[in-house]
Design a protein around this motif. Structure first.
Motif, PDB file in Angstrom:
ATOM      1  N   GLU A 120      -8.784  12.906 -18.364  1.00 21.99           N
ATOM      2  CA  GLU A 120      -9.605  13.963 -17.775  1.00 21.99           C
ATOM      3  C   GLU A 120     -11.067  13.855 -18.214  1.00 21.99           C
ATOM      4  N   HIS A 121     -11.566  12.620 -18.212  1.00 23.96           N
ATOM      5  CA  HIS A 121     -12.981  12.374 -18.470  1.00 23.96           C
ATOM      6  C   HIS A 121     -13.680  12.085 -17.149  1.00 23.96           C
ATOM      7  N   SER A 122     -14.825  12.719 -16.954  1.00 26.19           N
ATOM      8  CA  SER A 122     -15.616  12.466 -15.752  1.00 26.19           C
ATOM      9  C   SER A 122     -16.581  11.318 -16.050  1.00 26.19           C
ATOM     10  N   ILE A 123     -16.229  10.125 -15.572  1.00 29.19           N
ATOM     11  CA  ILE A 123     -17.062   8.936 -15.789  1.00 29.19           C
ATOM     12  C   ILE A 123     -17.396   8.340 -14.421  1.00 29.19           C
ATOM     13  N   GLN A 124     -18.666   8.111 -14.161  1.00 28.84           N
ATOM     14  CA  GLN A 124     -19.054   7.435 -12.921  1.00 28.84           C
ATOM     15  C   GLN A 124     -18.961   5.931 -13.150  1.00 28.84           C
ATOM     16  N   LEU A 125     -18.084   5.284 -12.392  1.00 26.80           N
ATOM     17  CA  LEU A 125     -17.839   3.855 -12.578  1.00 26.80           C
ATOM     18  C   LEU A 125     -18.433   3.055 -11.423  1.00 26.80           C
ATOM     19  N   TYR A 126     -19.035   1.918 -11.759  1.00 26.22           N
ATOM     20  CA  TYR A 126     -19.659   1.042 -10.766  1.00 26.22           C
ATOM     21  C   TYR A 126     -19.046  -0.345 -10.874  1.00 26.22           C
ATOM     22  N   ASN A 127     -18.443  -0.803  -9.765  1.00 24.69           N
ATOM     23  CA  ASN A 127     -17.826  -2.128  -9.718  1.00 24.69           C
ATOM     24  C   ASN A 127     -18.867  -3.132  -9.224  1.00 24.69           C
ATOM     25  N   ALA A 156     -21.251  10.418 -18.492  1.00 22.88           N
ATOM     26  CA  ALA A 156     -20.928   9.031 -18.815  1.00 22.88           C
ATOM     27  C   ALA A 156     -20.906   8.138 -17.583  1.00 22.88           C
ATOM     28  N   TYR A 157     -21.366   6.894 -17.789  1.00 21.15           N
ATOM     29  CA  TYR A 157     -21.387   5.883 -16.735  1.00 21.15           C
ATOM     30  C   TYR A 157     -20.790   4.591 -17.290  1.00 21.15           C
ATOM     31  N   GLY A 158     -20.157   3.826 -16.412  1.00 25.80           N
ATOM     32  CA  GLY A 158     -19.626   2.530 -16.812  1.00 25.80           C
ATOM     33  C   GLY A 158     -19.799   1.530 -15.691  1.00 25.80           C
ATOM     34  N   VAL A 159     -20.129   0.286 -16.053  1.00 22.45           N
ATOM     35  CA  VAL A 159     -20.321  -0.783 -15.076  1.00 22.45           C
ATOM     36  C   VAL A 159     -19.400  -1.936 -15.441  1.00 22.45           C
ATOM     37  N   GLY A 213     -15.253  -2.624 -19.070  1.00 26.26           N
ATOM     38  CA  GLY A 213     -13.900  -3.166 -19.180  1.00 26.26           C
ATOM     39  C   GLY A 213     -12.848  -2.163 -18.756  1.00 26.26           C
ATOM     40  N   THR A 214     -11.858  -1.921 -19.624  1.00 21.78           N
ATOM     41  CA  THR A 214     -10.782  -0.973 -19.311  1.00 21.78           C
ATOM     42  C   THR A 214     -11.173   0.472 -19.611  1.00 21.78           C
ATOM     43  N   GLY A 215     -12.378   0.662 -20.162  1.00 22.51           N
ATOM     44  CA  GLY A 215     -12.818   2.013 -20.511  1.00 22.51           C
ATOM     45  C   GLY A 215     -12.360   2.476 -21.872  1.00 22.51           C
ATOM     46  N   LEU A 246      -9.981  -5.649 -11.451  1.00 27.52           N
ATOM     47  CA  LEU A 246      -8.768  -5.175 -12.119  1.00 27.52           C
ATOM     48  C   LEU A 246      -9.132  -4.267 -13.292  1.00 27.52           C
ATOM     49  N   LEU A 247     -10.097  -4.694 -14.101  1.00 28.07           N
ATOM     50  CA  LEU A 247     -10.479  -3.917 -15.276  1.00 28.07           C
ATOM     51  C   LEU A 247     -11.054  -2.561 -14.898  1.00 28.07           C
ATOM     52  N   ILE A 248     -11.857  -2.517 -13.842  1.00 25.94           N
ATOM     53  CA  ILE A 248     -12.454  -1.227 -13.486  1.00 25.94           C
ATOM     54  C   ILE A 248     -11.409  -0.282 -12.871  1.00 25.94           C
TER      55      ILE A 248
END
Length: 331
Positions: free
Chosen positions: A167-174, A146-149, A127-129, A154-156
């Motif tokens: 300042e969080h390193s999160i790998q995000l996948y849309n 951290a990873y997020g899908v 979602g919005t993290g 819009l949310l990603i």
């Protein structure tokens, strides 16, 4: 009355987003993404705004730069701005996990992972993290990858700006969370599960929890997907509807869990957290089978009281701590 840091940050984000909303003729949430990126890059990135607006924006961003604030201050202020934007443009899947749940999850993660210093975490419906960054902020002494899908574009985008500002390193996948993920199995999967039917029957067919006669439940499929991307012995923390284990389809879910996972705990959240009691939720904690992994002597079950009832909360905390001592949690 003195204005808090969170309020000041929110006011600045809100004012600058409102300026960009008018100048760019876009939605408030799109403008919030733009202003968040400006704050992160420390410059006005939009070429189509007037010189007067650029000056007003730069003055506002300069005020933020001079402020002293924490990651939690930023998260809370950005969350308030997101909530304002979502009220303007309401969509059923644009819901944010309440902070209380995020704090409780963080506490339980610390207990179950035995204060582990280094681990990987995946939110399969990020979602919005907000939930993921709440957890990261509450575990500052841990080194987390951290990873997020998230399927919703819009949310990603909001999650991306949210992570950058904190300042969080999160790998995000849309992408659709139920499609194959380019992510190695993690120590911990978390998710505030989306609830409903999954429209893609073709994609759901390979899943053990696919429905044989109709569209499958997306919340069942997400549990299975989370399990696939969890290391043996890893944990899964899901925010679930209270009726998850009810209905004819639930036999299939029971069988699946018995085959692949151990239920560690189930906490029913206080009804006071939800406007409609029928929409009540619980926290389900699972552990994936693996070498040396044993089920608990007994599942930790609790109906959580209102956090305003200090005596009841203290009693629950004693019960939780006793359960951990008796079950000799080892991470």
């Amino acid at each position: 009355m003195e204005v808090t840091t969170v309020e000041r940050l929110f006011q600045t984000l809100d004012e600058t987003a409102s300026l960009l909303e008018k100048e760019l003729d876009c939605t408030y949430l799109d403008a919030l993404i733009e202003t968040g990126e400006n704050v992160f890059q420390n410059k006005v990135l939009q070429p189509d705004v007037s010189e007067m607006t650029v000056k007003r924006l730069e003055k506002a961003y300069d005020e933020i730069n001079r402020m002293s604030y924490t990651r939690e201050d930023i998260r809370k202020a950005f969350q308030l701005a997101c909530l304002k934007g979502m009220r303007k443009n309401v969509q059923p899947h644009h819901q944010m996990t309440p902070d209380t749940i995020g704090f409780l999850l963080s506490y339980l993660i610390g207990k179950f992972l035995n204060e582990k210093r280094t681990f990987t975490i995946l939110d399969i419906a990020v979602g919005t993290g907000n939930l993921l960054t709440t957890i990261l902020n509450q575990l500052p002494n841990s080194s987390l990858k951290a990873y997020g899908v998230e399927l919703d574009e819009l949310l990603i985008k909001i999650a991306y700006v949210n992570a950058n500002l904190q300042e969080h390193s999160i790998q995000l996948y849309n992408q659709d969370s139920l499609k194959p993920l380019l992510i190695d199995p993690v120590d911990l999967v978390v998710s505030d599960l989306p609830v409903g039917y999954y429209p893609n029957k073709f994609l759901s067919e390979p899943f053990e929890l696919t429905s044989s006669h109709d569209h499958s439940f997306i919340h069942y499929l997400m549990i299975e997907q989370g399990m696939k991307y969890t290391k043996p012995g890893g944990y899964l923390f899901f925010i679930i509807p209270n009726n998850l284990f009810e209905g004819s389809e639930s036999k299939q879910l029971h069988t699946f869990i018995k085959k692949h996972l151990h239920i560690q705990a189930l906490f029913q959240l206080p009804s006071t957290m939800f406007k409609d009691g029928r929409l009540g939720k619980s926290i389900l904690i699972l552990q994936k089978n693996g070498e040396g992994v044993k089920p608990p002597k007994e599942v930790l079950l609790a109906n959580l009281p209102s956090l305003k009832d200090k005596d009841a909360v203290e009693s629950i905390m004693v019960k939780i701590n006793r359960w951990f001592m008796e079950n000799k949690r080892e991470a």
